[in-house]
Each structure stands twice: as C-alpha cells, then as structure tokens.
Design a protein around this motif. Structure first.
Motif, PDB file in Angstrom:
ATOM      1  N   GLY A 137     -41.257  84.706 133.906  1.00  0.00           N
ATOM      2  CA  GLY A 137     -39.925  84.660 133.317  1.00  0.00           C
ATOM      3  C   GLY A 137     -39.784  85.323 131.963  1.00  0.00           C
ATOM      4  O   GLY A 137     -38.818  85.061 131.238  1.00  0.00           O
ATOM      5  N   ILE A 138     -40.705  86.204 131.602  1.00  0.00           N
ATOM      6  CA  ILE A 138     -40.596  86.921 130.324  1.00  0.00           C
ATOM      7  C   ILE A 138     -39.462  87.939 130.467  1.00  0.00           C
ATOM      8  O   ILE A 138     -39.527  88.819 131.326  1.00  0.00           O
ATOM      9  N   PRO A 139     -38.399  87.825 129.620  1.00  0.00           N
ATOM     10  CA  PRO A 139     -37.200  88.646 129.804  1.00  0.00           C
ATOM     11  C   PRO A 139     -37.396  90.156 129.722  1.00  0.00           C
ATOM     12  O   PRO A 139     -36.726  90.897 130.433  1.00  0.00           O
ATOM     13  N   GLN A 140     -38.315  90.622 128.838  1.00  0.00           N
ATOM     14  CA  GLN A 140     -38.541  92.059 128.712  1.00  0.00           C
ATOM     15  C   GLN A 140     -40.034  92.357 128.665  1.00  0.00           C
ATOM     16  O   GLN A 140     -40.804  91.616 128.063  1.00  0.00           O
ATOM     17  N   TYR A 141     -40.400  93.455 129.318  1.00  0.00           N
ATOM     18  CA  TYR A 141     -41.777  93.916 129.325  1.00  0.00           C
ATOM     19  C   TYR A 141     -41.768  95.418 129.094  1.00  0.00           C
ATOM     20  O   TYR A 141     -41.149  96.160 129.852  1.00  0.00           O
ATOM     21  N   TRP A 142     -42.410  95.842 127.995  1.00  0.00           N
ATOM     22  CA  TRP A 142     -42.490  97.258 127.668  1.00  0.00           C
ATOM     23  C   TRP A 142     -43.928  97.727 127.875  1.00  0.00           C
ATOM     24  O   TRP A 142     -44.876  97.068 127.473  1.00  0.00           O
ATOM     25  N   MET A 143     -44.054  98.911 128.483  1.00  0.00           N
ATOM     26  CA  MET A 143     -45.352  99.557 128.650  1.00  0.00           C
ATOM     27  C   MET A 143     -45.315 100.858 127.860  1.00  0.00           C
ATOM     28  O   MET A 143     -44.378 101.650 128.016  1.00  0.00           O
ATOM     29  N   VAL A 144     -46.306 101.066 127.021  1.00  0.00           N
ATOM     30  CA  VAL A 144     -46.369 102.271 126.201  1.00  0.00           C
ATOM     31  C   VAL A 144     -47.541 103.115 126.670  1.00  0.00           C
ATOM     32  O   VAL A 144     -48.692 102.677 126.612  1.00  0.00           O
ATOM     33  N   ASP A 145     -47.253 104.321 127.157  1.00  0.00           N
ATOM     34  CA  ASP A 145     -48.311 105.249 127.559  1.00  0.00           C
ATOM     35  C   ASP A 145     -48.892 105.922 126.326  1.00  0.00           C
ATOM     36  O   ASP A 145     -48.197 106.122 125.332  1.00  0.00           O
ATOM     37  N   GLN A 146     -50.142 106.289 126.405  1.00  0.00           N
ATOM     38  CA  GLN A 146     -50.763 107.017 125.306  1.00  0.00           C
ATOM     39  C   GLN A 146     -50.734 108.519 125.571  1.00  0.00           C
ATOM     40  O   GLN A 146     -51.655 109.246 125.231  1.00  0.00           O
ATOM     41  N   ASP A 147     -49.629 108.980 126.157  1.00  0.00           N
ATOM     42  CA  ASP A 147     -49.411 110.409 126.359  1.00  0.00           C
ATOM     43  C   ASP A 147     -48.927 110.998 125.028  1.00  0.00           C
ATOM     44  O   ASP A 147     -48.721 110.271 124.061  1.00  0.00           O
ATOM     45  N   ALA A 149     -46.092 111.954 123.955  1.00  0.00           N
ATOM     46  CA  ALA A 149     -44.816 111.389 123.489  1.00  0.00           C
ATOM     47  C   ALA A 149     -44.896 109.883 123.265  1.00  0.00           C
ATOM     48  O   ALA A 149     -43.961 109.290 122.743  1.00  0.00           O
ATOM     49  N   GLN A 150     -46.011 109.273 123.631  1.00  0.00           N
ATOM     50  CA  GLN A 150     -46.151 107.816 123.588  1.00  0.00           C
ATOM     51  C   GLN A 150     -44.924 107.178 124.262  1.00  0.00           C
ATOM     52  O   GLN A 150     -44.187 106.397 123.687  1.00  0.00           O
ATOM     53  N   THR A 151     -44.753 107.515 125.527  1.00  0.00           N
ATOM     54  CA  THR A 151     -43.590 107.116 126.303  1.00  0.00           C
ATOM     55  C   THR A 151     -43.556 105.618 126.543  1.00  0.00           C
ATOM     56  O   THR A 151     -44.545 105.029 126.993  1.00  0.00           O
ATOM     57  N   ILE A 152     -42.415 105.021 126.234  1.00  0.00           N
ATOM     58  CA  ILE A 152     -42.204 103.591 126.463  1.00  0.00           C
ATOM     59  C   ILE A 152     -41.334 103.427 127.700  1.00  0.00           C
ATOM     60  O   ILE A 152     -40.262 104.025 127.800  1.00  0.00           O
ATOM     61  N   THR A 153     -41.797 102.590 128.614  1.00  0.00           N
ATOM     62  CA  THR A 153     -40.985 102.184 129.759  1.00  0.00           C
ATOM     63  C   THR A 153     -40.546 100.755 129.482  1.00  0.00           C
ATOM     64  O   THR A 153     -41.381  99.857 129.360  1.00  0.00           O
ATOM     65  N   MET A 154     -39.235 100.578 129.336  1.00  0.00           N
ATOM     66  CA  MET A 154     -38.662  99.270 129.010  1.00  0.00           C
ATOM     67  C   MET A 154     -38.152  98.612 130.283  1.00  0.00           C
ATOM     68  O   MET A 154     -37.243  99.125 130.928  1.00  0.00           O
ATOM     69  N   ASN A 155     -38.756  97.490 130.619  1.00  0.00           N
ATOM     70  CA  ASN A 155     -38.377  96.738 131.807  1.00  0.00           C
ATOM     71  C   ASN A 155     -37.606  95.484 131.398  1.00  0.00           C
ATOM     72  O   ASN A 155     -37.976  94.824 130.432  1.00  0.00           O
ATOM     73  N   ARG A 156     -36.580  95.172 132.162  1.00  0.00           N
ATOM     74  CA  ARG A 156     -35.779  93.966 131.929  1.00  0.00           C
ATOM     75  C   ARG A 156     -35.838  93.121 133.192  1.00  0.00           C
ATOM     76  O   ARG A 156     -35.728  93.632 134.301  1.00  0.00           O
ATOM     77  N   LEU A 157     -35.987  91.804 132.989  1.00  0.00           N
ATOM     78  CA  LEU A 157     -36.053  90.878 134.111  1.00  0.00           C
ATOM     79  C   LEU A 157     -34.709  90.843 134.821  1.00  0.00           C
ATOM     80  O   LEU A 157     -33.662  90.680 134.202  1.00  0.00           O
ATOM     81  N   ASP A 158     -34.764  91.016 136.124  1.00  0.00           N
ATOM     82  CA  ASP A 158     -33.576  90.988 136.972  1.00  0.00           C
ATOM     83  C   ASP A 158     -33.923  90.087 138.153  1.00  0.00           C
ATOM     84  O   ASP A 158     -34.564  90.534 139.102  1.00  0.00           O
ATOM     85  N   GLY A 159     -33.562  88.815 138.051  1.00  0.00           N
ATOM     86  CA  GLY A 159     -33.979  87.851 139.060  1.00  0.00           C
ATOM     87  C   GLY A 159     -35.427  87.492 138.838  1.00  0.00           C
ATOM     88  O   GLY A 159     -35.799  87.014 137.770  1.00  0.00           O
TER      89      GLY A 159
END
Length: 184
Positions: A137-147, A149-159
């Motif tokens: 039930g963690i509302p947001q989960y961000w993953m940061v790549d070490q590419d 650009a240090q790309t962040i993928t921001m995930n939001r809980l949906d159900g």
C-alpha cells in the motif's frame, strides 16, 4: 565477518532480527528478505548511487519536507500476502509523519519509497520490490536508473498495483518542487 562466514550459521527461516544481526556482523553487505523468505545479499551502494540519493534528499528537504520525515537506507517491514513479513531497505523513504526509533519500520505512514537501480538489482527493483511495495500500500514508488540522464520512473498506486505516472531525467525533477509530485 564475511558473507561466507555468516552463511555457515544461517538459520533455516530468516527473521528480521536475523537480518539485523547479519548486517551488524557484516558491514560489507546489505541484507533484505522478501515476505516469502527469499534472502538478498548485496554490496553497499557505490558513490554515484549515494550521490543520487543525497541529491533527492536535499531536494525534498529544500522543498519543505521536514528532515524527520525523510531517511536514506532505513528498513521497512513488508507484510506478505500469506502472513509472512519481509524486510526491505529502500534507498530513500518519505513518511507522512516522523517515525519511532526502530530498525524495521512499518509501511503505514510511507508516502514514497525510492530505489536507485544498481547493476545486478534491476529485476528486484523493477519487478519484485515494485510488486511488494504496491501490495503493502505504499502510495508512490520511484525507480532511478543510473543511466546518463538518471531517469526516474514515478509509479503511483492504482488499486493494488502501480501505474507509471511519469518518466523523466533527474534534472527535470530537481527543477520542480516536491509539491509538483504530490509529496507535500
């Protein structure tokens, strides 16, 4: 003590207390366990990894999130679907309120968990932890790549699962405010 020496004395069922003892005895590795009992042993983060976590932490603090609601590398108790309890150590956690002084904290007040994806941890960070954090039930989960650009993928809980809300370079995130990403 080396990971090999710790392994000789490994109990058949590893608990969070066992993980705590293992980390105390072995400063050269980070230990985590899934709610199903799968043990992960990783080397400590490298310099580039630590700098990404620090930049995000400073950005959050400058954006108005109190320092007692942000922490790096703190253990979370991850409840399992079948009554098991795992222990994960996200690279950065933001809470809705200050927490007690404990080694393994509950996920109840977690607003955001951030994992900086290291070589070798891609599958665990992008699939396993993503699923565990959503189930917890963690509302947001961000993953940061070490590419580059240090790309962040921001995930939001949906159900009961995450949907990708945005993917962008770290520099873009740092030029916004935490409130722009629903972290206030």
């Amino acid at each position: 003590m080396s990971a090999e020496a710790v392994g000789r004395y490994m109990p058949s069922v590893v608990t969070l207390d066992d993980l705590t003892a293992m980390m105390s005895a072995d400063a050269h590795h980070r230990y985590e366990i899934s709610p199903e009992g799968v043990l992960s042993i990783m080397p400590p983060p490298g310099y580039a990894h630590a700098i990404i976590a620090t930049r995000l932490m400073v950005w959050l603090a400058q954006g108005g999130i109190p320092a007692d609601r942000i922490a790096q590398a703190v253990g979370l108790r991850i409840p399992g679907r079948h009554g098991g309890v795992g222990g994960r150590i996200p690279d950065l956690v933001v809470w809705s309120k200050a927490q007690s002084d404990a080694v393994w904290l509950p996920v109840t007040d977690v607003l955001l968990a951030v994992e900086i994806v290291s070589p070798g941890s891609e599958g665990v960070d992008t699939v396993t932890k993503r699923n565990e954090y959503a189930a917890a039930g963690i509302p947001q989960y961000w993953m940061v790549d070490q590419d580059p650009a240090q790309t962040i993928t921001m995930n939001r809980l949906d159900g009961d699962s995450y949907t990708v809300r945005a993917t962008m370079p770290l520099a873009w995130v740092l030029n916004a405010t935490p409130a722009d990403h629903d972290l206030d």
